[in-house]
Enzyme design. Sequence first.
Site, PDB file in Angstrom:
ATOM      1  N   PRO A   1     -29.365 -71.047  -7.280  1.00 20.32           N
ATOM      2  CG  PRO A   1     -30.212 -71.080  -9.446  1.00 20.32           C
ATOM      3  CD  PRO A   1     -30.618 -70.847  -8.027  1.00 20.32           C
ATOM      4  CG  ASN A   2     -24.981 -71.114 -11.195  1.00 23.16           C
ATOM      5  OD1 ASN A   2     -24.258 -72.082 -11.406  1.00 23.16           O
ATOM      6  ND2 ASN A   2     -26.025 -70.819 -11.949  1.00 23.16           N
TER       7      ASN A   2
ATOM      8  CE1 TYR B   1     -24.462 -62.149  -9.527  1.00 22.88           C
ATOM      9  CE2 TYR B   1     -22.795 -62.923 -11.081  1.00 22.88           C
ATOM     10  CZ  TYR B   1     -24.117 -62.722 -10.746  1.00 22.88           C
ATOM     11  OH  TYR B   1     -25.088 -63.074 -11.617  1.00 22.88           O
TER      12      TYR B   1
ATOM     13  CG  ASN C   1     -29.637 -64.076  -4.358  1.00 20.85           C
ATOM     14  OD1 ASN C   1     -30.217 -64.144  -5.448  1.00 20.85           O
ATOM     15  ND2 ASN C   1     -28.403 -63.615  -4.231  1.00 20.85           N
TER      16      ASN C   1
ATOM     17  CB  ALA D   1     -30.767 -68.374 -12.790  1.00 23.17           C
TER      18      ALA D   1
ATOM     19  CG  HIS E   1     -34.675 -63.461 -13.988  1.00 23.64           C
ATOM     20  ND1 HIS E   1     -34.981 -62.247 -13.409  1.00 23.64           N
ATOM     21  CD2 HIS E   1     -33.366 -63.698 -13.684  1.00 23.64           C
ATOM     22  CE1 HIS E   1     -33.888 -61.782 -12.814  1.00 23.64           C
ATOM     23  NE2 HIS E   1     -32.906 -62.643 -12.959  1.00 23.64           N
TER      24      HIS E   1
ATOM     25  CG  ASP F   1     -47.610 -71.036  -7.929  1.00 27.70           C
ATOM     26  OD1 ASP F   1     -47.823 -69.828  -8.050  1.00 27.70           O
ATOM     27  OD2 ASP F   1     -48.068 -71.889  -8.715  1.00 27.70           O
TER      28      ASP F   1
ATOM     29  CG  HIS G   1     -31.669 -59.830  -6.787  1.00 27.16           C
ATOM     30  ND1 HIS G   1     -31.638 -61.079  -7.335  1.00 27.16           N
ATOM     31  CD2 HIS G   1     -32.975 -59.490  -6.692  1.00 27.16           C
ATOM     32  CE1 HIS G   1     -32.886 -61.478  -7.572  1.00 27.16           C
ATOM     33  NE2 HIS G   1     -33.713 -60.547  -7.176  1.00 27.16           N
TER      34      HIS G   1
ATOM     35  CB  SER H   1     -25.612 -57.666  -9.406  1.00 25.04           C
ATOM     36  OG  SER H   1     -26.629 -58.539  -9.874  1.00 25.04           O
TER      37      SER H   1
ATOM     38  NE  ARG I   1     -26.107 -59.104 -14.046  1.00 22.84           N
ATOM     39  CZ  ARG I   1     -26.016 -60.310 -13.510  1.00 22.84           C
ATOM     40  NH1 ARG I   1     -26.537 -60.514 -12.299  1.00 22.84           N
ATOM     41  NH2 ARG I   1     -25.437 -61.283 -14.143  1.00 22.84           N
TER      42      ARG I   1
ATOM     43  NE  ARG J   1     -28.422 -61.787 -15.713  1.00 23.36           N
ATOM     44  CZ  ARG J   1     -28.134 -63.088 -15.583  1.00 23.36           C
ATOM     45  NH1 ARG J   1     -28.747 -63.817 -14.688  1.00 23.36           N
ATOM     46  NH2 ARG J   1     -27.226 -63.654 -16.354  1.00 23.36           N
TER      47      ARG J   1
END
Lengths: 146, 146, 146, 146, 146, 146, 146, 146, 146, 146, 146, 146
Positions: free
Chosen positions: K10-11, K23, K74, K77, K80, K87, K100, K102, K107, K111
Amino acid sequence: MEHILVIHGPNLDLLGEREKEIYGKTSLPKINNLIRKRAKELKIEVRIKQLNSEGEIVSILGKERRWADGILINPAAYTHTSIAIADSILAVKIPAVEVHLSNIYKREQFRHRSLIAPVALGQISGFGESSYVLGLEALVWFLRKR
Amino acid sequence: MEHILVIHGPNLDLLGEREKEIYGKTSLPKINNLIRKRAKELKIEVRIKQLNSEGEIVSILGKERRWADGILINPAAYTHTSIAIADSILAVKIPAVEVHLSNIYKREQFRHRSLIAPVALGQISGFGESSYVLGLEALVWFLRKR
Amino acid sequence: MEHILVIHGPNLDLLGEREKEIYGKTSLPKINNLIRKRAKELKIEVRIKQLNSEGEIVSILGKERRWADGILINPAAYTHTSIAIADSILAVKIPAVEVHLSNIYKREQFRHRSLIAPVALGQISGFGESSYVLGLEALVWFLRKR
Amino acid sequence: MEHILVIHGPNLDLLGEREKEIYGKTSLPKINNLIRKRAKELKIEVRIKQLNSEGEIVSILGKERRWADGILINPAAYTHTSIAIADSILAVKIPAVEVHLSNIYKREQFRHRSLIAPVALGQISGFGESSYVLGLEALVWFLRKR
Amino acid sequence: MEHILVIHGPNLDLLGEREKEIYGKTSLPKINNLIRKRAKELKIEVRIKQLNSEGEIVSILGKERRWADGILINPAAYTHTSIAIADSILAVKIPAVEVHLSNIYKREQFRHRSLIAPVALGQISGFGESSYVLGLEALVWFLRKR
Amino acid sequence: MEHILVIHGPNLDLLGEREKEIYGKTSLPKINNLIRKRAKELKIEVRIKQLNSEGEIVSILGKERRWADGILINPAAYTHTSIAIADSILAVKIPAVEVHLSNIYKREQFRHRSLIAPVALGQISGFGESSYVLGLEALVWFLRKR
Amino acid sequence: MEHILVIHGPNLDLLGEREKEIYGKTSLPKINNLIRKRAKELKIEVRIKQLNSEGEIVSILGKERRWADGILINPAAYTHTSIAIADSILAVKIPAVEVHLSNIYKREQFRHRSLIAPVALGQISGFGESSYVLGLEALVWFLRKR
Amino acid sequence: MEHILVIHGPNLDLLGEREKEIYGKTSLPKINNLIRKRAKELKIEVRIKQLNSEGEIVSILGKERRWADGILINPAAYTHTSIAIADSILAVKIPAVEVHLSNIYKREQFRHRSLIAPVALGQISGFGESSYVLGLEALVWFLRKR
Amino acid sequence: MEHILVIHGPNLDLLGEREKEIYGKTSLPKINNLIRKRAKELKIEVRIKQLNSEGEIVSILGKERRWADGILINPAAYTHTSIAIADSILAVKIPAVEVHLSNIYKREQFRHRSLIAPVALGQISGFGESSYVLGLEALVWFLRKR
Amino acid sequence: MEHILVIHGPNLDLLGEREKEIYGKTSLPKINNLIRKRAKELKIEVRIKQLNSEGEIVSILGKERRWADGILINPAAYTHTSIAIADSILAVKIPAVEVHLSNIYKREQFRHRSLIAPVALGQISGFGESSYVLGLEALVWFLRKR
Amino acid sequence: MEHILVIHGPNLDLLGEREKEIYGKTSLPKINNLIRKRAKELKIEVRIKQLNSEGEIVSILGKERRWADGILINPAAYTHTSIAIADSILAVKIPAVEVHLSNIYKREQFRHRSLIAPVALGQISGFGESSYVLGLEALVWFLRKR
Amino acid sequence: MEHILVIHGPNLDLLGEREKEIYGKTSLPKINNLIRKRAKELKIEVRIKQLNSEGEIVSILGKERRWADGILINPAAYTHTSIAIADSILAVKIPAVEVHLSNIYKREQFRHRSLIAPVALGQISGFGESSYVLGLEALVWFLRKR
């Protein structure tokens, strides 16, 4: 005349021999005499038991539930570990007062949490043999004010 | 004739108005009358204060330390947050009994820990206005047995 | 000539009577004399307050913020519970040194955490009345090196 | 003339190069000069070591235990991880003062706990090179007041 | 015309001087003007207090409990430490709105927990002086919808 | 004839001088004599090392891994902090017995957790110099029963 | 001739049937023979009990307290849950050695904490049936060195 | 031509003998050959050290800080316990890449936290001897993109 | 014909009297009839016990281990405190199904953790007397599918 | 004319049917009318979405990021579990106000922590449908004061 | 020719706009070009997806499980918070490398924990767009060495 | 004829391929046949969905809320992370039974906590495909006894 069941938990038969700097010099027979004497003055009837086993305490609570109007209990070590005794007090629906000879909040961390207190009417802790006498009075106050 | 300093903590002046399902219907003046009456019977002298500020409780303990032989304290909300009051009790070296109207172990988690209990003689919790009467008796037992 | 505000927290007025095995035999007036004597040698001016109330400490910090160039504070019991005093020190933007008579890290677990330390210049703990003297010197070192 | 063993822990040889916003611009040789100068004024003798290894610090404490009357130690990173150094200080039974250049309570959470502080006489934290000077004075105050 | 008691907690008298990057440049008198102006528009009456002491906030809540129909409170540092103020709000049984100038959830971990929020009607956090204005509106909405 | 590597961890060279109420009056040379005497009776060969550095203990384990059939180790302070020594014992794949002079479960909380125990054959704690003798016997029992 | 009370806790009667990869192939009768044989060599008298109930273990400790000079106890599951047995050992004031067949530190997290260890003389864990033999020797060492 | 300091932490000299199901069958000399071969291709110069002691790793980082442009470090057990090595990496201000042969997040809970990762450029974990090769490439990417 | 041992834990003899809002209005004899009826339909044989003592439950499991093919157990309060019963189920190596009348995850936090579940085949919670019937079926499904 | 994106999180389409004692009797269409009406008065343009999926909320924030000047979001259950939505708000760099119908601090412990609050401008909680209206005003105050 | 499924969580479509200090300045199309270029050199085939929804990532893993030989993911979010994606990786039994941009260990605390890492082959974190390239190489190393 | 909505959570479409030692060899179509067969016998109507997305599960619950009399749900990974699904079950006010193929209490720690259980009627865990059948029966028992 109200009926009060008095329960002494594990190891309390060794009182007087056991760590005197914590529990004082008195013995269980002397405490029982004190309880009986005060019961007479308050015009209540008492039955007194000393039991080392969690299961026996559960059973005695079940067995005496029709006779007893109130419970005076020093759960000793089971204060901190027995959900079964707490469940028993809930199950028999009789007001119970929890007492301790020593101030449990002055001792090891694991003695600060009581599993019994949340199901008891109240708790009295730290006044040696007087904790029992004060507990009897508290029960009588509660039973008679109702 | 022993001197007992009785301290009511924050919000106890609102008793009787405040959550009655927890604290009962009695008011602070009625409790104080009960304390004074029992004190007379026990032949002890009492001074009673209701204070909302942690600092004022610390100060009164310091100020009355030469007069008082015993302390009867309901620290209310400060039970759970005030190291300063606990230090005060240690500093004045006078035996103190902690009392609560309600059974604090039946309430929210944050009310289960008392910072005062480890420095008190003992604790009595859950017997409404009778907690104070039992507390007076406990103090007298302790002071006279010494 | 720098101005230093010295604040003694709750119960420190009882020093010398209070647990001597922890705090030593000295009294607050003797400590204040020591502070005044060293201040004179260092050519700084001091104002000294002993306050039992968290709110009064907050107020005095606000009130003296234009006069004071540095703060020497022994927050005593509030060390571990007062976010308000920590916020006050941040708000007045005056360098503060936190001192303790006893070594707080040798005592109960709850005395190991200071809410004041993260907003202070530094901390000195464990040297009895000398903690104050060392604290004065530390403040002077900081103010004069700027 | 008292003997003081001064120990600088790991990475302190890099001072002056290392994060200057935390540790300031001074270097280890300059700090050692400051220590020697103040020692002379105080009429004490010092031995100064910088050691990167936990085991070497344990060994030097053992080796110098008959010579040293006091220990001035900045354990740096080992402050938070070394039970061995704490045990060493206990074993040699010599009063020790723990010092830090930066205010460790302003930094990461893991730097807030000192394993050394509970076995030290006291702790001084946050006054740059002055922490060492104040630490020397604290040791002298303690050794001479005995 | 509803009566609203507005309470500013500790250190809020220093607003405008204090960490401006967090609290903005406005001062307490300016905020009070804003509150009074909006109160007029909403046709409500306000009484405004700034108090540094936990005990004084408890007392003012007790004292104004017959006059006030609603409470607008910024408990500042006491948000996170005062069970006494929370008990007070419960005791006086008046709807209370908790406001904060800054977004407390963007700050240190210990500022994320509010002891007041569970006894308040609701919470508004992060809109500078507008937090107070929005809080007034929320109170009026609640009082008038009943 | 089995080969046993005996390792004494940090500060154990100071035994006999060090806190005698915890570790007893015996010295390391006396313990080593006891170990050698019992080894002779059990018909095993021993090599004994006292090392203050975690890295040296790791190195000696690596170096002696072909010679040694068993390890008898008192890791002292490293018991609670050294993953490196635990990894070493795993890496060399030689059965190890962990011993302690004092009962580590009677001491501070941080001494209750052993990082070594999960990789050892077993642990013996609390019997003074006899802990080593019992440890030797345990190793022999294990090596000969295979 | 010293008297040693040997207590096997819950489920130990099933040894030999039970998870053999953890407890080995030996059975309780075989272990008891080993104990009796070693006792004879050491010239001590033993009484051996296997009990499944916490309360029975408390009772046997009370009952045998005048006969026994030492206690050898494998509390099995009660190691981790019984404050009552720990209180019993304290109450009878007889030196006790805690033994375990398996290395409890190699097993589930909840088996790493022993409530018995802090009141025992020492602990031996991980050497199968030899744990009992080593425990007997440890008790004899302690009783005879006094 | 960039200079890269390669550091292998404790026990890595035992690779190939040590738990092969976790670390694979390769040996340290083979890994070093792989590193040297890839370094040649990438046109960088390497110095390779295997060290068992935390203090030696701190010292080598200090000593090589003027020569090295980048650090490739497998801190092994010190990953989880050494604040000193982390401080060292911060102090020398050289970009460091942390590598692990095994995937540390698939192993025991205590291996999931790295004290080195927050001060490293990045972390590579789980690719056997390839972790080193990938780490070299990552360092070169970083140093050349600047 | 499979043999199923049915165990009711502490206080379950009081069912029907006890907190009916949680456990429903049924009594233990009615539940036992339901179990017997369903057992007949499923062509299995049952033995049913209600026991208040942890030790007795351990003993009955040991005693019936050769007769029983499956265990249906409502451990009641011991669900959350008894490692001994869990060890017993492991030791006898008989498939066990854990049942609860109430949904334990809707109740107090301390009732959310079952020490029995990890050693049981599975758990059924929340369907009143039907939990037992479903449990019988689950056991039969498991025993017959093998 | 500012553009405000209004997002209703999961289950909010069921408002009015759903637990009315917590969320009140109003329905989502009524709330949307209230929002549109107030938007008109404030001269702002709104787009309103109700979305049950975390990923859809992330996508809508990405898609509308060029149109929107402000975000009004009631993340409902995702308040406590979605790092993805928090990251989204950070990524699009648009001021967001978090609103809740109920006072989340009066409810279960797991609803007290908001992952969204630390990335929002501020939070408004507990004022039913008025929370949205106050949130719109807060956004307008912020956008227009810039 | 191996097939690699590349998943951006996401994002990540907002890269280049989003917090550039964390980033970097690169955009997703540029990263995808880099991946495709390196894939060509390594002679592998890639399919690349960017998905905002946890459920979609689960679905794509299920759908592509017969085509893919390796996964490069990757999870952003969801690293975590998503047990479902972990699964999924277990269920499809395809080696996965977690990357990742970063260094997640530099952080916020939340995270630092990856739910994906324990089911991945390995993790690469902190090297910007190079993390993807290194991840491709790691996958190829793993797939070809088998 | 009661209507039961059956929901299979994420990854359950991969059953039979996926870790067979945990989930058994059966496939989702076979489980669905079993459910349909038993539904027919019990004279109930079922609708069965397998959904990978948390938001879709929330939506289906909302959409089917008028049709369904009961819910049979295996939330799979969302058991431990989804407050949204728990809120959904509360919002639609339909009795729900939570089922699991494997015994979740025998697996990783993070699978022991169910966010769904406290809002479900009850939970059945550990009986493979029979968990669904038992769950259907439990729902029917509940719906028909009302």
